[in-house]
Design an enzyme around this catalytic site. Sequence first.
Site, short mmCIF file in Angstrom:
data_model
loop_
_atom_site.label_atom_id
_atom_site.label_comp_id
_atom_site.label_asym_id
_atom_site.label_seq_id
_atom_site.Cartn_x
_atom_site.Cartn_y
_atom_site.Cartn_z
N GLU A 50 0.82 -1.22 0.00
CA GLU A 50 0.00 0.00 0.00
C GLU A 50 0.85 1.27 0.00
O GLU A 50 1.68 1.46 0.89
CB GLU A 50 -0.92 -0.01 1.23
N LYS B 289 -7.59 -0.94 11.53
CA LYS B 289 -6.91 -1.36 10.29
C LYS B 289 -5.70 -0.47 10.03
O LYS B 289 -4.64 -0.93 9.61
CB LYS B 289 -7.90 -1.32 9.11
N ASP C 11 4.33 -14.18 12.17
CA ASP C 11 3.02 -14.75 11.84
C ASP C 11 2.00 -13.62 11.97
O ASP C 11 1.48 -13.34 13.06
CB ASP C 11 2.71 -15.89 12.82
N HIS D 98 -2.34 10.01 -1.06
CA HIS D 98 -2.53 8.63 -1.48
C HIS D 98 -2.57 8.52 -2.99
O HIS D 98 -1.92 7.69 -3.60
CB HIS D 98 -3.87 8.16 -0.90
C1 MEV Z 1 -5.96 2.95 5.02
O1 MEV Z 1 -5.17 1.86 4.71
C2 MEV Z 1 -6.02 3.17 6.51
C3 MEV Z 1 -6.98 4.25 6.98
O2 MEV Z 1 -8.28 4.01 6.44
C4 MEV Z 1 -7.01 4.21 8.48
C5 MEV Z 1 -8.07 5.07 9.11
O3 MEV Z 1 -9.11 5.36 8.47
O4 MEV Z 1 -7.89 5.42 10.29
C6 MEV Z 1 -6.58 5.61 6.47
#
Ligand code: MEV
Length: 425
Positions: free
Chosen positions: A83, A261, A277, A375
């Site tokens: 990413e 995430k 792992d 991004h």
């Molecule tokens: C993207 O990989 C991760 C985000 O969505 C985390 C978040 O929203 O806090 C930018």
Amino acid sequence: MDASSELQGFYKLTLEKRREVLKKATSLTDEEIKALANTGSLSPETADHMIENVVGGYTYPLGIATNFRINERDYLVPMALEEPSVVAAASNAAKMARAKGGFTVTNTGPVMIGQVQVVNVPEPEAAKAKLLKKRADLLQKANDQDPMLVSLGGGAKELNVKVLSTVKGPMVIAELIVNTGDAMGANAVNTMAEAVAPMIEEITGGRVFLRIISNLADRRLVKATAVFEKEAVGGEDVVDGVVYAYAFADADPYRCATHNKGIMNGVVAVGIACGQDIRALEAGAHSYASRSGKYKPLTTWGKNKDGDLVGTLEMPMAVGLVGGAAKTHPTARADIKILGVKTATELAEVMGAVGLAQNFAALRALASEGIQRGHMKLHSRNVAISAGATGVLVDLVAMRMVEEKKIRFDRAKELVAELSKERKA
Ligand code: MEV
């Protein structure tokens, strides 16, 4: 696929023969076969021994996050992932944290839990008492399996027993609490759990089924904190935005999944780079996030008396330096050397700091300009490459798409054709 997926004796073949069979069974071209044949820094023999039915390798880009200062030491942090923006975001967050000393991280030690499930126990509560009475014998039996770990100060330290009421009636669960030292511990703990099972059956009069480590590693936590000066993060409004973002995640599981995430973007990338792992890390993180019965953020964000932003992270971090890919994968070994970590708990602490940095970077971006600008700039390069741009064309095509605010494969293809014609003319 049209052909049968029953590849008789596939597992017995050499890598090359397996690729031949695969090619026959699919429509892969020679070029595609070549792409998957590459095992990178792993020798084909090592790859073939690591998992089953190996046909090749798979490579991620490896980036180095800079600026990390953790527990008064500087670290260069290897991160492997697909990413864009993540490595840049971590480096940037670590830079901002430096003004107030960087990250402070503690850990609760490398302690894992091994579970033994006993069913059909005639008297569960009495069985529990009997097991606890035999605690010393059971721990001894467990520790006999790993004299090396015991000699290093690790091993099975405690026995917990609980009676669960389940859809299949009551069950007795015996839990070995094991200090796994510098190992992630799955092998050591599973061996111990299997070894004590016959004794447990004898003591309880029940029948043992599962004997396995728990990935809810809530005795192997890291706790990270960092202070970000309000001026450095972009002012009071951004600080408030981050705190509101945290409050949103705390109140809503839909937001919280994405919040966590973002943390795992950092944790997993370092985990992959260092041969960990990562499925275990994910399982531990999300089950810990749900421990109250509600899914919650693994970080908290608030303000101190100066109005600076204060972040904390608390999560399980079951990682190891001995055994597994951390030892067998040459790239993982090199990455661990780059980090310079000497113990599994030090690696866990670094990963906790990276998780907190990554979360800060995401929330800061979301609370201000949004994440798409940065991004998309990076994403545009990927789109340009997938549309066939090479060399200087990658940046030229990417830049044009950003200027036009049209970061799309079809536009990239047009630009590749147009710009390569111009450059030839
Ligand atoms: C993207 O990989 C991760 C985000 O969505 C985390 C978040 O929203 O806090 C930018």
